[in-house]
Design an enzyme around this catalytic site. Structure first.
Site, PDB file in Angstrom:
ATOM      1  N   LYS A   9       0.928  -1.275  -0.069  1.00 26.69           N
ATOM      2  CA  LYS A   9       0.066  -0.001  -0.077  1.00 26.69           C
ATOM      3  C   LYS A   9       1.037   1.241   0.042  1.00 26.69           C
ATOM      4  O   LYS A   9       1.936   1.236   0.262  1.00 26.69           O
ATOM      5  CB  LYS A   9      -0.896  -0.047   1.346  1.00 26.69           C
ATOM      6  CG  LYS A   9      -1.977  -1.088   1.119  1.00 26.69           C
ATOM      7  CD  LYS A   9      -2.923  -0.897   2.451  1.00 26.69           C
ATOM      8  CE  LYS A   9      -3.975  -2.157   2.388  1.00 26.69           C
ATOM      9  NZ  LYS A   9      -5.000  -1.910   3.358  1.00 26.69           N
ATOM     10  N   TYR A  49     -12.648  -1.956  -3.974  1.00 24.52           N
ATOM     11  CA  TYR A  49     -13.125  -2.058  -2.554  1.00 24.52           C
ATOM     12  C   TYR A  49     -14.499  -1.881  -2.507  1.00 24.52           C
ATOM     13  O   TYR A  49     -14.966  -1.732  -1.631  1.00 24.52           O
ATOM     14  CB  TYR A  49     -12.238  -0.996  -1.664  1.00 24.52           C
ATOM     15  CG  TYR A  49     -11.056  -1.392  -1.293  1.00 24.52           C
ATOM     16  CD1 TYR A  49     -10.780  -2.555  -0.395  1.00 24.52           C
ATOM     17  CD2 TYR A  49      -9.760  -0.739  -1.465  1.00 24.52           C
ATOM     18  CE1 TYR A  49      -9.620  -2.993   0.123  1.00 24.52           C
ATOM     19  CE2 TYR A  49      -8.515  -0.941  -0.949  1.00 24.52           C
ATOM     20  CZ  TYR A  49      -8.532  -2.218  -0.343  1.00 24.52           C
ATOM     21  OH  TYR A  49      -7.127  -2.625  -0.079  1.00 24.52           O
ATOM     22  N   PHE A  57     -15.626   3.703   7.110  1.00 25.87           N
ATOM     23  CA  PHE A  57     -14.096   4.040   6.870  1.00 25.87           C
ATOM     24  C   PHE A  57     -13.908   4.210   5.271  1.00 25.87           C
ATOM     25  O   PHE A  57     -12.801   4.247   4.886  1.00 25.87           O
ATOM     26  CB  PHE A  57     -13.202   3.041   7.704  1.00 25.87           C
ATOM     27  CG  PHE A  57     -13.421   1.650   7.041  1.00 25.87           C
ATOM     28  CD1 PHE A  57     -12.902   1.121   5.664  1.00 25.87           C
ATOM     29  CD2 PHE A  57     -14.160   0.652   7.948  1.00 25.87           C
ATOM     30  CE1 PHE A  57     -13.269  -0.273   5.726  1.00 25.87           C
ATOM     31  CE2 PHE A  57     -14.251  -0.737   7.506  1.00 25.87           C
ATOM     32  CZ  PHE A  57     -13.826  -1.242   6.256  1.00 25.87           C
ATOM     33  N   ARG A  85      -2.345 -14.358   4.662  1.00 23.48           N
ATOM     34  CA  ARG A  85      -3.074 -13.691   5.831  1.00 23.48           C
ATOM     35  C   ARG A  85      -2.107 -13.799   7.062  1.00 23.48           C
ATOM     36  O   ARG A  85      -2.160 -13.009   7.857  1.00 23.48           O
ATOM     37  CB  ARG A  85      -4.280 -14.112   5.904  1.00 23.48           C
ATOM     38  CG  ARG A  85      -5.316 -13.574   4.391  1.00 23.48           C
ATOM     39  CD  ARG A  85      -6.568 -14.031   4.582  1.00 23.48           C
ATOM     40  NE  ARG A  85      -7.443 -13.261   5.349  1.00 23.48           N
ATOM     41  CZ  ARG A  85      -7.543 -11.983   5.429  1.00 23.48           C
ATOM     42  NH1 ARG A  85      -7.321 -11.602   4.122  1.00 23.48           N
ATOM     43  NH2 ARG A  85      -8.532 -11.484   6.286  1.00 23.48           N
ATOM     44  N   THR A  91      -5.450  -7.180  10.567  1.00 18.50           N
ATOM     45  CA  THR A  91      -5.819  -6.016   9.976  1.00 18.50           C
ATOM     46  C   THR A  91      -5.318  -4.727  10.702  1.00 18.50           C
ATOM     47  O   THR A  91      -4.765  -3.755  10.175  1.00 18.50           O
ATOM     48  CB  THR A  91      -7.315  -5.785   9.607  1.00 18.50           C
ATOM     49  OG1 THR A  91      -7.615  -7.031   8.824  1.00 18.50           O
ATOM     50  CG2 THR A  91      -7.682  -4.589   8.780  1.00 18.50           C
ATOM     51  N   ARG A 102       2.557  -6.618   9.211  1.00 18.65           N
ATOM     52  CA  ARG A 102       1.716  -5.319   9.674  1.00 18.65           C
ATOM     53  C   ARG A 102       2.500  -4.960  11.101  1.00 18.65           C
ATOM     54  O   ARG A 102       2.532  -3.733  11.430  1.00 18.65           O
ATOM     55  CB  ARG A 102       0.451  -5.536   9.949  1.00 18.65           C
ATOM     56  CG  ARG A 102      -0.242  -5.434   8.484  1.00 18.65           C
ATOM     57  CD  ARG A 102      -1.766  -6.082   8.307  1.00 18.65           C
ATOM     58  NE  ARG A 102      -2.592  -5.741   7.167  1.00 18.65           N
ATOM     59  CZ  ARG A 102      -3.416  -6.359   6.693  1.00 18.65           C
ATOM     60  NH1 ARG A 102      -3.840  -7.457   7.415  1.00 18.65           N
ATOM     61  NH2 ARG A 102      -3.951  -6.079   5.716  1.00 18.65           N
ATOM     62  N   ASN A 112      -1.998   0.195   6.767  1.00 21.69           N
ATOM     63  CA  ASN A 112      -1.629  -1.191   7.246  1.00 21.69           C
ATOM     64  C   ASN A 112      -0.755  -1.779   6.315  1.00 21.69           C
ATOM     65  O   ASN A 112      -0.500  -3.145   6.390  1.00 21.69           O
ATOM     66  CB  ASN A 112      -2.867  -1.818   7.937  1.00 21.69           C
ATOM     67  CG  ASN A 112      -3.641  -2.277   6.632  1.00 21.69           C
ATOM     68  OD1 ASN A 112      -3.626  -1.761   5.599  1.00 21.69           O
ATOM     69  ND2 ASN A 112      -4.641  -3.240   7.171  1.00 21.69           N
ATOM     70  N   HIS A 115      -2.405  -5.657   1.636  1.00 20.70           N
ATOM     71  CA  HIS A 115      -3.816  -6.157   1.218  1.00 20.70           C
ATOM     72  C   HIS A 115      -3.445  -7.659   0.973  1.00 20.70           C
ATOM     73  O   HIS A 115      -2.631  -7.759   0.149  1.00 20.70           O
ATOM     74  CB  HIS A 115      -4.691  -5.280   0.504  1.00 20.70           C
ATOM     75  CG  HIS A 115      -5.788  -6.034   0.077  1.00 20.70           C
ATOM     76  ND1 HIS A 115      -6.836  -6.136   0.885  1.00 20.70           N
ATOM     77  CD2 HIS A 115      -5.859  -6.893  -1.101  1.00 20.70           C
ATOM     78  CE1 HIS A 115      -7.920  -6.943   0.155  1.00 20.70           C
ATOM     79  NE2 HIS A 115      -7.132  -7.336  -1.088  1.00 20.70           N
ATOM     80  N   GLU A 126      -9.916 -10.478  -7.711  1.00 25.01           N
ATOM     81  CA  GLU A 126      -8.704  -9.362  -7.471  1.00 25.01           C
ATOM     82  C   GLU A 126      -7.534  -9.567  -8.430  1.00 25.01           C
ATOM     83  O   GLU A 126      -7.179  -8.605  -8.913  1.00 25.01           O
ATOM     84  CB  GLU A 126      -8.087  -9.471  -6.168  1.00 25.01           C
ATOM     85  CG  GLU A 126      -9.422  -8.989  -4.950  1.00 25.01           C
ATOM     86  CD  GLU A 126      -9.101  -9.197  -3.548  1.00 25.01           C
ATOM     87  OE1 GLU A 126      -7.918  -9.451  -3.368  1.00 25.01           O
ATOM     88  OE2 GLU A 126      -9.894  -8.787  -2.796  1.00 25.01           O
TER      89      GLU A 126
HETATM   90  P1  CMP Z   1      -7.542  -4.217   3.546  1.00 28.38           P
HETATM   91  O1  CMP Z   1      -7.240  -5.678   3.872  1.00 28.38           O
HETATM   92  O2  CMP Z   1      -6.824  -3.511   2.350  1.00 28.38           O
HETATM   93  O3  CMP Z   1      -9.277  -4.038   3.264  1.00 28.38           O
HETATM   94  C1  CMP Z   1     -10.045  -3.056   3.731  1.00 28.38           C
HETATM   95  C2  CMP Z   1      -9.066  -1.946   4.448  1.00 28.38           C
HETATM   96  O4  CMP Z   1     -10.036  -0.908   4.956  1.00 28.38           O
HETATM   97  C3  CMP Z   1      -8.137  -2.670   5.292  1.00 28.38           C
HETATM   98  O5  CMP Z   1      -7.176  -3.301   4.922  1.00 28.38           O
HETATM   99  C4  CMP Z   1      -7.842  -1.353   6.202  1.00 28.38           C
HETATM  100  O6  CMP Z   1      -6.763  -0.939   6.005  1.00 28.38           O
HETATM  101  C5  CMP Z   1      -8.999  -0.138   5.820  1.00 28.38           C
HETATM  102  N1  CMP Z   1      -9.637   0.119   7.105  1.00 28.38           N
HETATM  103  C6  CMP Z   1      -9.788   1.115   7.582  1.00 28.38           C
HETATM  104  N2  CMP Z   1     -10.606   1.290   8.650  1.00 28.38           N
HETATM  105  C7  CMP Z   1     -11.008   0.066   9.034  1.00 28.38           C
HETATM  106  C8  CMP Z   1     -11.650  -0.597   9.975  1.00 28.38           C
HETATM  107  N3  CMP Z   1     -12.308   0.011  10.918  1.00 28.38           N
HETATM  108  N4  CMP Z   1     -11.970  -2.046   9.846  1.00 28.38           N
HETATM  109  C9  CMP Z   1     -11.434  -2.840   8.928  1.00 28.38           C
HETATM  110  N5  CMP Z   1     -10.600  -2.274   7.946  1.00 28.38           N
HETATM  111  C10 CMP Z   1     -10.258  -0.796   7.908  1.00 28.38           C
END
Ligand code: CMP
Length: 138
Positions: A9, A49, A57, A85, A91, A102, A112, A115, A126
């Protein structure tokens, strides 16, 4: 062999740590079989997304995802989806396990670092979103 879609990212590309992330990916036994650096548009990030479009968010996540380039990649291994994962960690980096990508690099839940696809169906969608067959070389 299974494939998963990874995104390194903007928080990572802007800190010049894509090589450090790739080293952790390769050390875990995942093979990078496709990879490219892109500047996502808002429309592209919103489509990618789309499943999160009703989440609180969503807007801030899209802003973050287009704030700098990303590196999109296809990772291949036995159980690649679960393996990636596991090495990404939770996350929210505040609760990610020691030694995960992470825990090591992420700055916040929005920043973070990586992905990874969460299911075989997501991985297929994807991967097809970003890559054509000619770009995938095992
Ligand atoms: P990702 O795995 O890319 O999928 C969705 C992204 O939303 C997640 O990682 C986070 O970077 C972002 N995000 C921001 N806020 C939240 C939240 N409260 N819960 C989950 N994902 C979040």
């Amino acid at each position: 062999m299974e494939r998963t879609l990874s995104i390194i990212k903007p928080d990572a590309t802007s800190r010049n740590i894509t090589g450090k992330v790739n080293a952790m990916i390769e050390e875990a036994g995942l093979r990078i079989v496709a990879q490219k650096r892109l500047q996502l548009t808002a429309a592209q990030a919103e489509e990618f997304y789309a499943e999160h479009k009703d989440k609180a968010f969503f807007t801030s996540m899209i802003e973050q995802m287009i704030s700098a380039p990303v590196v999109v990649q296809i990772l291949e291994a036995d159980n690649a989806i679960a393996l990636y994962r596991k090495i990404m960690g939770a996350t929210n980096p505040a609760i990610a396990e020691e030694g995960t990508i992470r825990k090591t690099f992420a700055l916040s839940i929005d920043k973070n670092t990586v992905h990874g696809s969460d299911s075989p169906e997501s991985a297929k969608r994807e991967i097809n979103f970003f890559f054509s067959n000619i770009e995938i070389v095992g």
